[in-house]
Enzyme design. Structure first.
Site, PDB file in Angstrom:
ATOM      1  N   GLU A   4      -2.911   8.477  -7.578  1.00 49.47           N
ATOM      2  CA  GLU A   4      -3.206   7.684  -6.381  1.00 49.47           C
ATOM      3  C   GLU A   4      -2.131   6.605  -6.265  1.00 49.47           C
ATOM      4  O   GLU A   4      -1.918   5.823  -7.190  1.00 49.47           O
ATOM      5  CB  GLU A   4      -4.607   7.066  -6.511  1.00 49.47           C
ATOM      6  CG  GLU A   4      -4.995   6.280  -5.276  1.00 49.47           C
ATOM      7  CD  GLU A   4      -6.511   6.072  -5.148  1.00 49.47           C
ATOM      8  OE1 GLU A   4      -7.283   6.737  -5.866  1.00 49.47           O
ATOM      9  OE2 GLU A   4      -6.902   5.242  -4.313  1.00 49.47           O
ATOM     10  N   ARG A   5      -1.437   6.607  -5.136  1.00 55.17           N
ATOM     11  CA  ARG A   5      -0.356   5.632  -4.896  1.00 55.17           C
ATOM     12  C   ARG A   5       0.786   5.762  -5.912  1.00 55.17           C
ATOM     13  O   ARG A   5       1.317   4.757  -6.380  1.00 55.17           O
ATOM     14  CB  ARG A   5      -0.859   4.190  -4.894  1.00 55.17           C
ATOM     15  CG  ARG A   5      -2.153   3.949  -4.129  1.00 55.17           C
ATOM     16  CD  ARG A   5      -2.064   4.320  -2.688  1.00 55.17           C
ATOM     17  NE  ARG A   5      -3.363   4.130  -2.033  1.00 55.17           N
ATOM     18  CZ  ARG A   5      -3.604   4.511  -0.789  1.00 55.17           C
ATOM     19  NH1 ARG A   5      -2.686   5.134  -0.081  1.00 55.17           N
ATOM     20  NH2 ARG A   5      -4.781   4.302  -0.246  1.00 55.17           N
ATOM     21  N   ASN A  49     -10.388   4.431  -9.855  1.00 57.08           N
ATOM     22  CA  ASN A  49     -11.400   5.233  -9.151  1.00 57.08           C
ATOM     23  C   ASN A  49     -11.721   6.372 -10.109  1.00 57.08           C
ATOM     24  O   ASN A  49     -11.239   7.481  -9.994  1.00 57.08           O
ATOM     25  CB  ASN A  49     -10.848   5.754  -7.825  1.00 57.08           C
ATOM     26  CG  ASN A  49     -10.596   4.610  -6.848  1.00 57.08           C
ATOM     27  OD1 ASN A  49     -11.316   3.620  -6.830  1.00 57.08           O
ATOM     28  ND2 ASN A  49      -9.544   4.741  -6.044  1.00 57.08           N
ATOM     29  N   LYS A  86     -13.636  -0.706 -11.968  1.00 60.14           N
ATOM     30  CA  LYS A  86     -13.694  -1.097 -10.554  1.00 60.14           C
ATOM     31  C   LYS A  86     -15.118  -0.797 -10.099  1.00 60.14           C
ATOM     32  O   LYS A  86     -15.553   0.356 -10.161  1.00 60.14           O
ATOM     33  CB  LYS A  86     -12.685  -0.268  -9.763  1.00 60.14           C
ATOM     34  CG  LYS A  86     -12.760  -0.390  -8.248  1.00 60.14           C
ATOM     35  CD  LYS A  86     -11.643   0.424  -7.599  1.00 60.14           C
ATOM     36  CE  LYS A  86     -11.699   0.400  -6.091  1.00 60.14           C
ATOM     37  NZ  LYS A  86     -10.606   1.214  -5.501  1.00 60.14           N
ATOM     38  N   GLU A 143     -14.833  -0.432  -2.324  1.00 57.27           N
ATOM     39  CA  GLU A 143     -14.243   0.778  -1.748  1.00 57.27           C
ATOM     40  C   GLU A 143     -15.024   2.036  -2.134  1.00 57.27           C
ATOM     41  O   GLU A 143     -14.445   3.051  -2.519  1.00 57.27           O
ATOM     42  CB  GLU A 143     -12.771   0.908  -2.167  1.00 57.27           C
ATOM     43  CG  GLU A 143     -11.921  -0.257  -1.664  1.00 57.27           C
ATOM     44  CD  GLU A 143     -10.425  -0.099  -1.900  1.00 57.27           C
ATOM     45  OE1 GLU A 143     -10.041   0.618  -2.819  1.00 57.27           O
ATOM     46  OE2 GLU A 143      -9.661  -0.713  -1.124  1.00 57.27           O
ATOM     47  N   ARG A 160     -12.549  -5.705 -12.560  1.00 61.73           N
ATOM     48  CA  ARG A 160     -11.616  -6.029 -11.484  1.00 61.73           C
ATOM     49  C   ARG A 160     -12.224  -6.986 -10.456  1.00 61.73           C
ATOM     50  O   ARG A 160     -13.361  -6.810 -10.021  1.00 61.73           O
ATOM     51  CB  ARG A 160     -11.120  -4.756 -10.805  1.00 61.73           C
ATOM     52  CG  ARG A 160     -10.231  -3.958 -11.751  1.00 61.73           C
ATOM     53  CD  ARG A 160      -9.681  -2.728 -11.130  1.00 61.73           C
ATOM     54  NE  ARG A 160      -8.453  -2.936 -10.393  1.00 61.73           N
ATOM     55  CZ  ARG A 160      -8.256  -2.487  -9.156  1.00 61.73           C
ATOM     56  NH1 ARG A 160      -9.204  -1.869  -8.499  1.00 61.73           N
ATOM     57  NH2 ARG A 160      -7.099  -2.674  -8.572  1.00 61.73           N
ATOM     58  N   ARG A 215     -12.262 -10.991   4.744  1.00 63.07           N
ATOM     59  CA  ARG A 215     -12.117 -10.276   3.473  1.00 63.07           C
ATOM     60  C   ARG A 215     -11.440 -11.136   2.417  1.00 63.07           C
ATOM     61  O   ARG A 215     -11.705 -10.983   1.222  1.00 63.07           O
ATOM     62  CB  ARG A 215     -11.316  -8.989   3.712  1.00 63.07           C
ATOM     63  CG  ARG A 215     -10.913  -8.319   2.440  1.00 63.07           C
ATOM     64  CD  ARG A 215     -10.345  -6.949   2.717  1.00 63.07           C
ATOM     65  NE  ARG A 215      -9.634  -6.439   1.565  1.00 63.07           N
ATOM     66  CZ  ARG A 215      -8.899  -5.344   1.573  1.00 63.07           C
ATOM     67  NH1 ARG A 215      -8.794  -4.643   2.694  1.00 63.07           N
ATOM     68  NH2 ARG A 215      -8.276  -4.949   0.504  1.00 63.07           N
ATOM     69  N   ASP A 268      -4.656  -7.485  -0.598  1.00 61.39           N
ATOM     70  CA  ASP A 268      -4.352  -6.246  -1.298  1.00 61.39           C
ATOM     71  C   ASP A 268      -2.855  -5.960  -1.280  1.00 61.39           C
ATOM     72  O   ASP A 268      -2.405  -5.085  -0.534  1.00 61.39           O
ATOM     73  CB  ASP A 268      -5.120  -5.102  -0.608  1.00 61.39           C
ATOM     74  CG  ASP A 268      -5.027  -3.809  -1.380  1.00 61.39           C
ATOM     75  OD1 ASP A 268      -4.512  -3.820  -2.496  1.00 61.39           O
ATOM     76  OD2 ASP A 268      -5.470  -2.777  -0.837  1.00 61.39           O
ATOM     77  N   GLU A 328      -3.235  -9.198 -11.700  1.00 68.37           N
ATOM     78  CA  GLU A 328      -2.880  -7.791 -11.462  1.00 68.37           C
ATOM     79  C   GLU A 328      -1.731  -7.750 -10.462  1.00 68.37           C
ATOM     80  O   GLU A 328      -1.850  -8.269  -9.353  1.00 68.37           O
ATOM     81  CB  GLU A 328      -4.102  -7.032 -10.917  1.00 68.37           C
ATOM     82  CG  GLU A 328      -3.822  -5.561 -10.665  1.00 68.37           C
ATOM     83  CD  GLU A 328      -5.052  -4.807 -10.144  1.00 68.37           C
ATOM     84  OE1 GLU A 328      -6.112  -4.841 -10.800  1.00 68.37           O
ATOM     85  OE2 GLU A 328      -4.930  -4.176  -9.076  1.00 68.37           O
ATOM     86  N   GLU A 361       3.240   0.702  -3.136  1.00 70.97           N
ATOM     87  CA  GLU A 361       2.323   1.228  -2.123  1.00 70.97           C
ATOM     88  C   GLU A 361       2.631   0.689  -0.721  1.00 70.97           C
ATOM     89  O   GLU A 361       2.816   1.452   0.217  1.00 70.97           O
ATOM     90  CB  GLU A 361       0.880   0.877  -2.511  1.00 70.97           C
ATOM     91  CG  GLU A 361      -0.133   1.261  -1.442  1.00 70.97           C
ATOM     92  CD  GLU A 361      -1.565   0.932  -1.836  1.00 70.97           C
ATOM     93  OE1 GLU A 361      -1.775   0.406  -2.939  1.00 70.97           O
ATOM     94  OE2 GLU A 361      -2.462   1.226  -1.027  1.00 70.97           O
ATOM     95  N   GLU A 396      10.174  -8.057   4.123  1.00 66.84           N
ATOM     96  CA  GLU A 396       9.187  -8.863   4.858  1.00 66.84           C
ATOM     97  C   GLU A 396       9.656  -9.078   6.294  1.00 66.84           C
ATOM     98  O   GLU A 396       8.878  -8.973   7.243  1.00 66.84           O
ATOM     99  CB  GLU A 396       9.039 -10.215   4.154  1.00 66.84           C
ATOM    100  CG  GLU A 396       8.124 -11.184   4.894  1.00 66.84           C
ATOM    101  CD  GLU A 396       8.073 -12.553   4.208  1.00 66.84           C
ATOM    102  OE1 GLU A 396       9.124 -13.017   3.708  1.00 66.84           O
ATOM    103  OE2 GLU A 396       6.986 -13.139   4.157  1.00 66.84           O
TER     104      GLU A 396
HETATM  105  O1  GCW Z   1      -4.566  -0.994  -2.532  1.00 64.65           O
HETATM  106  C1  GCW Z   1      -5.733  -0.271  -2.649  1.00 64.65           C
HETATM  107  C2  GCW Z   1      -5.259   1.121  -2.716  1.00 64.65           C
HETATM  108  C3  GCW Z   1      -6.243   2.062  -3.366  1.00 64.65           C
HETATM  109  C4  GCW Z   1      -6.610   1.480  -4.712  1.00 64.65           C
HETATM  110  C5  GCW Z   1      -7.236   0.116  -4.490  1.00 64.65           C
HETATM  111  C6  GCW Z   1      -7.566  -0.569  -5.805  1.00 64.65           C
HETATM  112  C7  GCW Z   1      -7.099   2.685  -6.702  1.00 64.65           C
HETATM  113  O2  GCW Z   1      -4.953   1.554  -1.427  1.00 64.65           O
HETATM  114  O3  GCW Z   1      -5.604   3.292  -3.504  1.00 64.65           O
HETATM  115  O4  GCW Z   1      -7.484   2.331  -5.427  1.00 64.65           O
HETATM  116  O5  GCW Z   1      -6.350  -0.711  -3.820  1.00 64.65           O
HETATM  117  O6  GCW Z   1      -6.789  -1.424  -6.200  1.00 64.65           O
HETATM  118  O7  GCW Z   1      -8.577  -0.267  -6.385  1.00 64.65           O
END
Ligand code: GCW
Length: 851
Positions: A182-183, A225, A302, A306, A339, A356, A385, A407, A413, A531
């Protein structure tokens, strides 16, 4: 015979020593040049003595021999004892006194500290001790020694003692057992494939070595995840195999878990953290994990975010959830990372009070003091994020009795996914050096996470790495600097961005001053540049938030529950997070910080739209209006990337051909993508605000000819979504077997680069051919061969951009350089679709050759 020869070539080629595919990263140990090499060779030892036979110490010895050979050409011999030669002695602090080599550590070293110190026994030749507080710290010392050697910084009298800022210096990997990440942008997983561990773990070994060179000591091997299979008994031997490969490098495995595991794999009715059966299950399960992996560093979770389940299912707190797992880890010395990335992604966007950015603080602040002492709250550096610009997360300042880790996302990403060069260290530094002022002035984020502010013992730095099987790990050579920078900062967050990049560049490309200057400058400016073309003033990355996180899409963040809103309308833009009139987010900071952020005039321009909603005509601290700033920064950003391409070209012959070409290609792509971003964002704000660009650029594109206005055979108009990602009125696509678009040059005669902007979706490989200039002229007009052959070109749209649509992610360009054109000449493009990929075209633009 011919077949035999070519077969031999096929076999020999990959084995060519020194193939510069980037795999060695900053551990190339390339030979120093001339005088530097002679100087260095005179300082290195003849023999190496190893105290004990712990695996990390033996790795350290082998590394020392390998490094010295590469850098100076000298062979160092392993020896059993010190003799009459120059020697390096490697061992833990405890092993020195017993070995009586004439060196003791003196003042003890803390944590993972090491010492590199010259000493002399009687009249024997000078010796060097590399001592570590523990086995892996010997490795850290050796890597530090070799770094000095490579950088030409080794001296005859060595007195270096170094300790890391914090005990936790971990990476997270968001890997799935099927081999996907993922990513991840550097290929498939180095750990997993087809539901199990890979047979060949040599890449894991190589990776462990890279990590040891940075002092990284923990690594989670599966996605946050999390798939619950990781906690099944059958799976443990697979985890143990990975742990076995990383262990000699001092890197301990960390697991991500699914909070519902007691139910999903334990067969219990519930996963309520206060249920005695669940408590017992976690304990037994973790005991079992430790029988297979006795040095497991810890667990990361986590939860309630999400779509991941968490304690809220049973109306329990995050502390209840954290402690049940932490208590099971405690007897084994394991650490539990919970997390802080907890938020509701189904928020009502109509309610202007929703925010958020408040979520992490709102979730955790009231629980301060309720977490066990082996729990760490793992906090993303900003409150949203990993966006291109965010303030430091207020949660850093909110917890006093709780361990914290920062973190940081190494994998890019939201930063161009390996296709753009963005050096993230300057951004991280901004957060790490930010003064939260929670205990008067002087409480920076780096001090808080190192545990120094409140005397919390177990905190640190966690980077999301996600390297893959690509030879250079990331799919972009330049991205390696982010992993390097993360590791260096985790060890010592006081290093400057300049110090870090300078080391990285020299280790990675050598010390040719022109190379160092060019690469350092490019990398150091890259965050600001990115940026500038993706989301200045704290707007956040204006990308496809609900989709690929890659291409431009200004409104994708709006009118949905994900909460990354910038609330742009025809009058103004920005999130009002003030206490006075907004969401009250600013109140989460200490009064001193809140005072600055609450005032529009005191807020730095970089964050102003993150914290305030402003009319487009508002004058910023810079003196520009909001909208003009948006226009200007996008042009500045795109111009800067075009400049990088020119700068990089000056390094031809100074960087090995393989990496030179790969980086040139990457930068050329980025330069084109920056133009797509520039035009899209500037046009969006231009159309929405109705305010013209004072410099007259937005909406006027000299040399550009829209495909929809060309003479088309077969091609039909097509919509680009979002509209701003397509120039003019949109694109054209070919739904027949073959289509042609003919453009006519109406400008002056001259030499031009012909830019074709087209769409490359990931469902096929459409083909294009291009003819530019007047047929029949080529023979006479071309004493110079390159110009003659440059009049035609073919290419295939087979890049794998993360989209199936005509949008900001698939828009890309082909450049036919240096074409002679005179008024009336035609530029003809023939497109051959491939399935759902329709050989779509946006525009042709000509610019002065070499521009
Ligand atoms: O930035 C988001 C990402 C998800 C990621 C989530 C996280 C692993 O798009 O892909 O899931 O954060 O940090 O948990």
């Amino acid at each position: 015979m011919r077949t035999l020869i070519s077969l031999a070539l096929v076999i020999i080629v990959p084995a060519v020593a020194g193939a510069e595919d980037g795999h060695a990263a900053w551990l190339r140990y390339a030979p120093l040049d001339g005088a530097a090499r002679t100087r260095a060779a005179a300082l290195v030892p003849d023999t190496v003595v190893t105290l004990g036979d712990a695996a990390p110490v033996l790795k350290a010895r082998d590394e020392l021999i390998r490094g010295i050979r590469g850098i100076t050409g000298r062979d160092v011999r392993p020896a059993d004892a010190m003799g009459n030669e120059r020697t390096i002695v490697l061992g833990t602090a405890a092993s020195f006194p017993a070995a009586s080599v004439g060196y003791t550590i003196g003042q003890p070293l803390g944590r993972d500290g090491y010492a590199i110190e010259s000493f002399r026994r009687g009249s024997a030749p000078p010796a060097v001790a590399i001592a570590g507080e523990r086995d892996r710290a010997v490795l850290y010392g050796v890597f530090a020694y070799l770094r000095r050697l490579s950088l030409g910084q080794l001296t005859a009298d060595l007195r270096e003692r170094s300790e890391p800022a914090a005990p936790v210096r971990w990476l997270n990997h968001w890997e799935n057992v099927d081999g996907t990440i993922e990513r991840g942008y550097g290929g498939r997983s180095i750990f997993w494939e087809g539901g199990k561990v890979r047979d060949d773990l040599r890449l894991v070994d190589d990776y462990g070595r890279l990590l040891a060179s940075l002092g990284i000591n923990g690594l989670s091997i599966n996605n946050v995840n999390a798939n619950p299979v990781f906690l099944t008994r059958e799976f443990l031997p697979q985890i143990a195999r990975v742990a076995g490969v990383l262990r000699p490098w001092g890197v301990q495995v960390v697991l991500s878990v699914d909070f519902a595991s007691p139910q999903k794999v334990g067969g219990l009715q519930t996963y309520d953290p206060l249920d005695p059966g669940v408590v017992d299950w976690w304990k037994k399960t973790i005991d079992t994990v430790y029988t297979s992996v006795p040095d497991l560093a810890g667990i990361v979770l986590k939860a309630d975010s999400e779509g991941r389940v968490g304690p809220s299912a049973y109306k329990r707190t995050h502390a209840d959830a954290a402690n049940v797992i932490a208590r099971a880890l405690k007897p084994h010395g394991g650490v539990f990372c919970y997390r802080g990335f907890v938020y509701d992604h189904r928020m009502d966007w109509r309610n202007l009070e929703n925010d958020r950015a408040r979520a992490a603080y709102d979730n955790f602040k009231s629980l301060d003091g309720q977490f066990d002492d082996n729990v760490i709250i793992q906090i993303k550096h900003g409150p949203i994020d990993f966006q291109v610009r965010e303030p430091a997360s207020p949660l850093f300042g909110a917890l006093q009795k709780t361990n914290e880790a920062i973190e940081l996302q190494i994998t890019q990403e939201y930063f161009g996914q390996g296709r753009h060069t963005v050096f993230l260290v300057p951004m991280w530094k901004e957060t790490l050096d930010f003064d939260m002022q929670v205990k008067g002035p002087g409480t920076t984020v780096k001090q808080i996470v190192s545990g120094r502010t409140w005397g919390n013992p177990t905190g640190g730095f966690i980077g999301v790495s996600n390297v893959g099987r690509d030879p250079n790990w990331f799919g972009n050579h330049m991205s390696q600097a982010n992993l390097y920078g993360f590791g260096r900062l985790a060890w010592n967050p006081d290093l400057t961005s300049k110090e870090i990049i300078d080391e990285w560049t020299r280790l990675t490309f050598g010390s040719d001053p022109r190379v160092v200057e060019t690469v350092d400058a490019l990398q150091l400016s890259s965050w600001r540049v990115f940026e500038n073309y993706t989301g200045p003033l704290g707007l956040q990355t204006l990308t496809d938030i609900v989709g690929n996180h890659f291409g431009v899409s200004v409104e994708a963040s709006e009118r949905n529950g994900w909460g990354q809103w910038h609330r742009a309308d025809e009058k103004g833009v920005g999130m009002d997070r003030t206490v006075a009139t907004g969401t009250g987010y600013i109140k989460q900071y200490s009064p001193a910080v809140a005072k600055v952020y609450e005032s529009v005039d005191a807020t730095p321009d970089d964050l102003v739209l993150f914290l305030h909603h402003l009319p487009y005509t508002h004058k910023l601290r810079s003196g520009k209006t909001v909208v003009q700033f948006i226009y200007d920064s996008h042009y500045d950003g795109a111009d800067a990337v075009a400049g990088w391409v020119r700068d990089w070209k000056t390094l031809e012959g100074r960087v090995d051909a393989e990496r030179y070409a790969a980086i040139l290609k990457q930068l050329e792509y980025q330069a084109g993508a920056a133009v797509v971003w520039r035009d899209a964002v500037a046009r969006w704000f231009h159309r929405t605000s109705g305010i013209p660009d004072a410099a007259g650029r937005v909406g006027t594109y000299p040399g550009r000819m829209e495909a929809e206005a060309a003479t088309l055979e077969g091609y039909v108009p097509a919509q680009v979504t979002p509209w701003e990602a397509g120039s003019g009125e949109g694109a054209v696509e070919c739904k027949a077997q073959k289509c042609t678009a003919t453009f006519r040059h109406s400008g002056q005669a001259g030499r031009y680069d012909v830019i074709v902007q087209y769409f490359d979706v990931n469902t096929g490989a459409a083909r294009y051919s291009l003819r530019a200039g007047t047929a029949g002229r080529s023979a006479s007009a071309a004493p110079d061969q390159s110009a003659a052959s440059a009049r035609q070109a073919q290419w295939t749209a087979d890049d794998r951009f993360p989209t199936r649509r005509l949008d900001g992610a698939s828009s890309t360009r082909f450049i036919l350089p240096d074409v002679a054109l005179k008024p009336g000449d035609s530029i003809v493009i023939e497109g051959t679709p491939d399935g759902a990929e329709t050989a779509a075209l946006d525009y042709v633009e000509i610019r002065k050759a070499g521009g």
